[in-house]
Design a protein around this motif. Structure first.
Motif, short mmCIF file in Angstrom:
data_model
loop_
_atom_site.label_atom_id
_atom_site.label_comp_id
_atom_site.label_asym_id
_atom_site.label_seq_id
_atom_site.Cartn_x
_atom_site.Cartn_y
_atom_site.Cartn_z
N GLU A 85 0.81 -1.20 -0.08
CA GLU A 85 0.16 0.03 -0.13
C GLU A 85 0.99 1.21 -0.02
O GLU A 85 0.56 2.00 -0.63
CB GLU A 85 -0.85 -0.01 1.28
N LEU A 86 1.81 1.27 0.70
CA LEU A 86 2.67 2.48 0.82
C LEU A 86 3.84 2.75 -0.12
O LEU A 86 4.00 3.74 -0.68
CB LEU A 86 3.55 2.53 2.16
N ALA A 87 3.98 1.33 -0.78
CA ALA A 87 5.12 1.43 -1.90
C ALA A 87 4.30 1.45 -3.22
O ALA A 87 5.34 1.70 -4.36
CB ALA A 87 5.97 0.29 -1.62
N ASN A 88 3.00 1.68 -3.37
CA ASN A 88 2.59 1.68 -4.74
C ASN A 88 2.37 2.96 -5.29
O ASN A 88 1.35 3.44 -5.78
CB ASN A 88 1.15 0.93 -4.62
N ARG A 89 3.50 3.73 -5.31
CA ARG A 89 3.50 4.86 -6.05
C ARG A 89 4.85 5.22 -6.69
O ARG A 89 5.75 4.39 -6.41
CB ARG A 89 3.64 6.17 -4.72
N ALA A 94 11.94 1.41 -4.44
CA ALA A 94 12.32 0.13 -3.81
C ALA A 94 11.56 -0.34 -2.66
O ALA A 94 10.90 0.62 -1.95
CB ALA A 94 13.77 0.19 -3.63
N ILE A 95 11.94 -1.58 -2.00
CA ILE A 95 11.27 -1.96 -0.81
C ILE A 95 12.35 -2.15 0.21
O ILE A 95 13.38 -2.94 -0.23
CB ILE A 95 10.72 -3.47 -1.08
N THR A 125 5.62 -8.64 -5.73
CA THR A 125 4.47 -8.23 -6.18
C THR A 125 4.59 -6.85 -7.08
O THR A 125 3.91 -6.76 -8.01
CB THR A 125 3.50 -8.01 -5.11
N LEU A 126 5.30 -5.94 -6.39
CA LEU A 126 5.30 -4.66 -7.09
C LEU A 126 6.30 -4.69 -8.05
O LEU A 126 6.44 -3.59 -8.93
CB LEU A 126 5.41 -3.71 -6.07
N LYS A 127 7.31 -5.63 -8.42
CA LYS A 127 8.29 -5.76 -9.20
C LYS A 127 9.33 -4.61 -8.96
O LYS A 127 10.00 -3.98 -9.83
CB LYS A 127 7.80 -5.74 -10.53
N LYS A 128 9.40 -4.26 -7.59
CA LYS A 128 10.45 -3.16 -7.26
C LYS A 128 11.47 -4.08 -6.48
O LYS A 128 11.53 -4.81 -5.83
CB LYS A 128 9.67 -2.31 -6.62
N PRO A 129 12.63 -3.43 -6.65
CA PRO A 129 13.93 -4.14 -5.98
C PRO A 129 13.82 -3.94 -4.49
O PRO A 129 13.42 -3.04 -3.97
CB PRO A 129 15.19 -3.54 -6.56
N ASN A 256 14.79 -0.83 -13.78
CA ASN A 256 13.97 -1.18 -15.04
C ASN A 256 14.11 -2.79 -15.17
O ASN A 256 13.76 -3.37 -16.33
CB ASN A 256 14.45 -0.44 -16.38
N GLN A 257 14.74 -3.58 -14.35
CA GLN A 257 15.04 -4.89 -14.52
C GLN A 257 13.52 -5.62 -14.98
O GLN A 257 13.55 -6.47 -15.76
CB GLN A 257 15.07 -5.61 -13.04
N TYR A 258 12.42 -5.15 -14.65
CA TYR A 258 11.19 -5.88 -14.78
C TYR A 258 10.05 -4.88 -15.47
O TYR A 258 8.85 -5.18 -15.78
CB TYR A 258 10.53 -6.43 -13.60
N VAL A 259 10.50 -3.97 -16.01
CA VAL A 259 9.91 -2.65 -16.78
C VAL A 259 9.62 -3.11 -18.19
O VAL A 259 10.77 -3.36 -18.93
CB VAL A 259 10.02 -1.33 -16.53
#
Ligand code: ZN
Length: 259
Positions: A85-89, A94-95, A125-129, A256-259
Motif C-alpha cells: 500500500e505504501l510502496a505503490n507510488r 524500492a522496498i 508483487t510490485l516488481k520493485k527491488p 528497470n529489471q522488470y519494466v
C-alpha cells in the motif's frame, strides 16, 4: 554524475546547511550527484521522506524506498499488504531497508525473518527491488533470499566476504559499497570489491552514517558519494567518469529489471 543509492535523507545533520534540507540537496547536486534514493526505516518516517523527495532541485531526481529496518520495534507490525500500500507510488523505487541484524539483537530473530520475507513478497508483487541490510547474519540472509526466490535487489553497505557476495550475485543481486570501503583498515573489503563484476556495483553514502575518507568521522551526506566513487575508480583503475557512468547504468538496470 553520481547516484547515491542509499541515504537517510530525513536523518541528515543539517546544522551546516542552516537546517535546510533543500540546501543539503543543492550542495549534493553541485557535487554532481544527480539522483538519490532516500531510505525509510520505520512507518513513522514515510510522510517526512515523501515530503523531502518532493523537493524540486533542477537536475536532481529523488525517490525513496519503503520498508522497516530489522532493528525497529515495529517489525512485528509488518505485512506485505501494508508495504504494498505504501510502496505503490511512482516515487517509491524500492522496498527496504529490510534484512537481518544479529549484531544489535538476537532476541527477535523470528520477527526479523518474517518481516524480511514480507518485504520480499512486496518486492515481488510490485516488481520493485529490495534493499537488504545484513549484519552478522550472512548465512540466514542468503538462505531466506534463496528460499523466497528473491532475485531483484541490493545488498546495501556491503561488508561481507566474497563468498557471500558471490551467492548474492548468483541470485541476481547488486552489491552496494559505502564509505566503509574507503577506510584504511578495510583491506579485506577492498579485496572483495576488486573481485566484483563491474556491472553489479552500486555506490551509496548510507548518510548520515559512515562518511567516506577524507570526511571520515563527520556527519555524512549525499554530497560525499563522489568520494566513494573516486576511491573505487582508483581501485578498478578506471577514469572516474567512466566508473560513475557504469554505476548509474547499473542502478537504471536495477530499477528497470522488470519494466
Ligand atoms: Zn541504511
Amino acid at each position: 554524475m553520481f547516484t547515491d543509492t542509499h541515504a537517510h535523507l530525513n536523518r541528515l545533520d543539517l546544522e551546516k546547511h542552516d537546517n535546510d534540507i533543500q540546501k543539503a540537496l543543492q550542495i549534493a547536486k553541485d557535487a554532481n550527484v544527480h539522483r538519490i534514493m532516500a531510505i525509510m526505516c520505520d512507518f513513522d518516517e514515510y510522510d517526512g521522506i515523501q515530503q523531502i523527495i518532493s523537493t524540486q532541485i533542477d537536475g536532481l531526481t529523488l525517490g525513496m524506498s519503503v520498508g522497516i529496518h530489522p532493528c525497529q520495534d515495529t517489525i512485528n507490525q509488518v505485512t506485505a499488504e501494508k508495504l504494498i500500500e505504501l510502496a505503490n507510488r511512482e516515487n517509491v523505487w524500492a522496498i527496504g531497508e529490510t534484512g537481518l541484524d544479529y549484531y544489535w539483537s538476537k532476541d527477535f530473530i523470528n520477527e526479523q525473518k518474517s518481516s524480511f520475507s514480507y518485504h520480499i513478497h512486496a518486492s515481488q508483487t510490485l516488481k520493485k527491488p529490495i534493499v537488504v541490510h545484513t549484519r552478522e547474519a550472512r548465512y540466514d540472509t542468503i538462505d531466506i533470499l534463496t528460499a523466497e526466490k528473491a532475485e531483484h535487489g541490493i545488498i546495501h553497505c556491503f561488508t561481507e566476504d566474497y563468498d557471500t557476495a558471490k551467492k548474492a550475485l548468483d541470485l541476481g543481486f547488486y552489491i552496494s559499497l559505502s564509505g566503509i570501503v574507503t577506510f584504511k583498515n578495510a583491506t579485506d573489503l577492498q579485496d572483495v570489491a576488486k573481485k566484483l563484476p563491474l556491472d553489479r556495483i552500486l555506490i551509496e553514502t548510507d548518510s548520515p552514517y559512515l562518511a567516506p575518507v577524507p570526511k571520515r568521522g563527520k556527519p555524512n551526506e549525499p554530497a560525499f558519494v563522489p568520494y566513494v566513487a573516486e576511491f573505487l575508480a582508483n581501485l578498478y583503475q578506471l577514469p572516474l567518469e567512466q566508473f560513475a557512468n557504469i554505476t548509474n547504468q547499473n542502478f537504471d538496470n536495477l530499477l528497470n529489471q522488470y519494466v
